[in-house]
Design an enzyme around this catalytic site. Structure first.
Site, short mmCIF file in Angstrom:
data_model
loop_
_atom_site.label_atom_id
_atom_site.label_comp_id
_atom_site.label_asym_id
_atom_site.label_seq_id
_atom_site.Cartn_x
_atom_site.Cartn_y
_atom_site.Cartn_z
CE LYS A 77 151.95 139.09 47.05
NZ LYS A 77 151.63 139.92 48.24
CB THR A 79 152.93 147.88 42.67
OG1 THR A 79 153.89 148.27 43.64
CG2 THR A 79 152.85 148.93 41.57
NE ARG A 100 149.51 141.28 53.58
CZ ARG A 100 150.71 140.72 53.48
NH1 ARG A 100 151.17 139.97 54.45
NH2 ARG A 100 151.44 140.89 52.39
CE LYS A 111 157.35 141.92 50.96
NZ LYS A 111 156.46 143.07 50.88
CB ALA A 279 152.02 135.40 53.68
CG PHE A 307 155.56 136.35 50.98
CD1 PHE A 307 156.45 137.30 50.52
CD2 PHE A 307 155.43 136.19 52.35
CE1 PHE A 307 157.21 138.08 51.39
CE2 PHE A 307 156.18 136.96 53.23
CZ PHE A 307 157.07 137.89 52.75
CG PHE A 387 160.66 145.34 36.81
CD1 PHE A 387 161.22 146.02 37.88
CD2 PHE A 387 159.59 144.49 37.06
CE1 PHE A 387 160.73 145.86 39.18
CE2 PHE A 387 159.09 144.31 38.33
CZ PHE A 387 159.67 145.00 39.41
CD1 TRP A 415 156.59 151.10 40.90
CD2 TRP A 415 157.29 152.48 39.28
NE1 TRP A 415 157.55 151.94 41.44
CE2 TRP A 415 157.99 152.80 40.46
CE3 TRP A 415 157.56 153.21 38.12
CZ2 TRP A 415 158.95 153.80 40.52
CZ3 TRP A 415 158.52 154.23 38.18
CH2 TRP A 415 159.20 154.51 39.36
#
Length: 562
Positions: A77, A79, A100, A111, A279, A307, A387, A415
């Site tokens: 998210k 990214t 953030r 994470k 979150a 999230f 991906f 990405w």
């Protein structure tokens, strides 16, 4: 089109990407060197004078990035947020990113950071993910200064008649440390204080963080701090920071932390990174000050909420948007085929394998999040973050499912390709905003009772059949109503991995009952926290923490940082 190598790690890409002096980034935003407080060549804070001058300018349009329920690896998210900001700039739009700050807990734990990935990153990635400009350290210090002042007040005679068993203010640490969840302080005899049970939260769960992120300016920050409930007296009357008389000292510790931080992406798009509440246990949005400044600095602001739409987006729209008087012009919902397959019943070891049945079953999770954003009356675009393991057959099925439901979507490859990989998404978002005829509306009115607000969120956002309140929570509902706190919004503390409060219930669970075990007043922040399931405000480290792979070379360069 030249494709970047997928073999480099995020930190290798970041360290090999040249940065521009932050003064040049600021100049393009119309901010001269006098309007900055420099932290070296590549980081700066916007001065108070700059923030004040910006308020006379016209607002740009706000784009909120959220997602489906993620896997434990995250779904990119941040990214996509960075890549969309770069893509808008690449097609000639004036854009800025508002994100953030990462917490050291998940950085060193599992994470990862919050600076994006691949060629859609904010820089300097290593410094932002570690200590950055010291904002979270300042929040930690202010929080723990308050804790020390509370215990000192008890030791010095307790003029406020505080019941040591009912002190609700915890100490904090910006690290996942389960051993500190429950502690005893004041041991060692009379000179060492009053013995009592205490505990630690992670710093980003501190109400000080929530206050900083929802404050309009330094004076508002001080006013909000003064309203924080720290304890109850023996007759169960709330005791606030104002009663203790230390709001000025705490605001002093935060006078620099309240100013947003200016950095840049790999493609030199400006980014304001400020504040970092989780979150799943807090409200999950960057600061109001940074977002409102960004709206004055560019025509398009790309921001994120933590999230899935069941957590970050819901809190953005019910808490931050109301508090700040802002609203998104469009929402981007990030999805990945691997996460949808997990929601369709596969385990994480099987996610790289083609499985059309699991993908179609897991698509229900995306449908639910789309329905949530529609319920708020906001236009949206789904961003499919691609991906390398995604197959052509899976992509065709995803497109077919979206088209059948009338869901606008765009494939993103930010990405690997940076802003160029987000041009399709940028165009789709602009088109969606231009054609919008919807009108934003919250799902609940602030004047209804707290338990009713919780039921509305549980039913309309999570799909719960009902809500079960523990005896403690029921008692708190009555107490909070008596204190006049029922008119506040609710901040749900819930697992991010499921629409329910059980992380094992993936996909789109039905017929479940949400369990609220405890409520917590965050009166300074301006909301009531509802703790569901077994959610912890101090996470623990995994069996193999990310820190095990981290190092630094003789030149001071970070290695193993994602």
């Amino acid at each position: 089109m030249k494709l970047h190598s997928a073999m480099k790690s995020d930190i290798e890409i970041a360290l090999s990407s040249p940065m521009e002096n932050i003064k040049l980034i600021a100049e393009r935003l119309g901010i001269d060197e006098e309007g900055l407080e420099l932290y070296g060549k590549y980081k700066a804070k916007l001065s108070s004078e700059t923030l004040e001058k910006l308020m006379t300018k016209k607002d740009g349009k706000l784009i909120l990035v959220t997602s489906i329920n993620p896997t434990k690896a995250g779904e990119g998210k941040s990214t996509v947020t960075v890549g969309l900001g770069d893509a808008l700039r690449k097609i000639g739009k004036s854009s800025i990113i508002a994100m953030r700050e990462p917490s050291l807990g998940p950085v060193m734990g599992l994470k990862g950071g919050a600076t994006g990935g691949g060629y859609a990153q904010v820089l300097p990635m290593d410094e932002i993910n570690l200590h950055f400009t010291g904002d979270i350290h300042a929040i930690t210090t202010a929080n723990n200064a308050l804790a020390a002042l509370i215990d000192n007040h008890l030791h010095q005679g307790n003029l406020l008649n505080i019941d040591p068993r009912r002190i609700v203010w915890k100490r904090v640490l910006d690290m996942n440390d389960r051993a500190l969840r429950n502690v005893v302080v004041g041991l060692g005899g009379p000179v060492h204080g009053i013995p009592r049970e205490d505990g630690f939260d992670i710093s980003v769960a501190s109400e000080i963080m929530a206050v900083l992120c929802l404050a309009q300016d330094l004076q508002d920050l001080k006013n909000r701090i003064s309203r924080i409930v720290i304890a109850y007296t023996y007759d169960q009357t709330p005791v606030t920071v104002k009663d203790l008389g230390v709001e000025g000292a705490l605001a002093l510790l935060l006078k620099d932390a309240v100013k947003p931080n200016l950095v840049q992406t790999i493609e030199h798009t400006p980014a304001l990174i400020h504040g970092g509440p989780f979150a799943n246990i807090a409200h999950g949005c960057n600061s109001v000050i940074a977002t409102k400044a960004a709206l004055k600095l560019a025509d398009y602001v790309v921001t994120e909420a933590g999230f899935g739409a069941d957590l970050g987006a819901e809190k953005f729209l019910h808490i931050k948007a109301r508090s700040a008087g802002i609203q998104p012009s469009a929402v981007v919902i990030v999805a990945t085929l691997r996460a949808l397959k997990l929601h369709g019943g596969l385990n994480k070891e099987e996610l790289k394998q083609e499985n059309l049945t699991a993908l179609e079953t897991g698509f229900e999770n995306l449908r639910k999040h789309v329905g949530t954003i529609k319920a708020f009356g906001l236009p949206f675009v789904v961003a499919l973050n691609r991906f390398v393991s995604d197959t052509d057959a899976e992509l065709r099925l995803f497109e077919k499912l979206c088209n059948a439901d009338g869901i606008p979507f765009a494939l993103t490859e930010v990405w690997e390709k940076g802003g160029e990989g987000g041009i399709e998404l940028a165009a789709k978002v602009l088109e969606t905003m231009e054609n919008n005829t919807l009108e934003y509306k919250p799902l609940y009115d602030l004047n209804i009772p707290l338990d009713e607000k919780i039921r509305i969120i549980a039913n309309k956002v999570y799909g719960a059949m009902d809500v079960n309140f523990s005896p403690e929570a029921k008692k708190q509902l009555q107490q909070f109503d008596k204190e006049g706190w029922s008119g506040l919004p609710v901040c749900m503390a819930k697992t991010q991995y499921s629409l329910s409060d059980n992380p094992a219930l993936v996909g789109k669970p039905t017929g479940f009952i949400l369990s609220v075990r405890k409520l917590k007043p965050s009166i300074g922040a301006g909301f009531i926290v509802a703790l569901t399931g077994d959610i912890m405000t101090m996470p623990g480290l995994p069996k193999l923490p990310a820190a095990m792979n981290m190092n630094v070379d003789e030149q001071g360069n970070a290695t193993g940082l994602f």
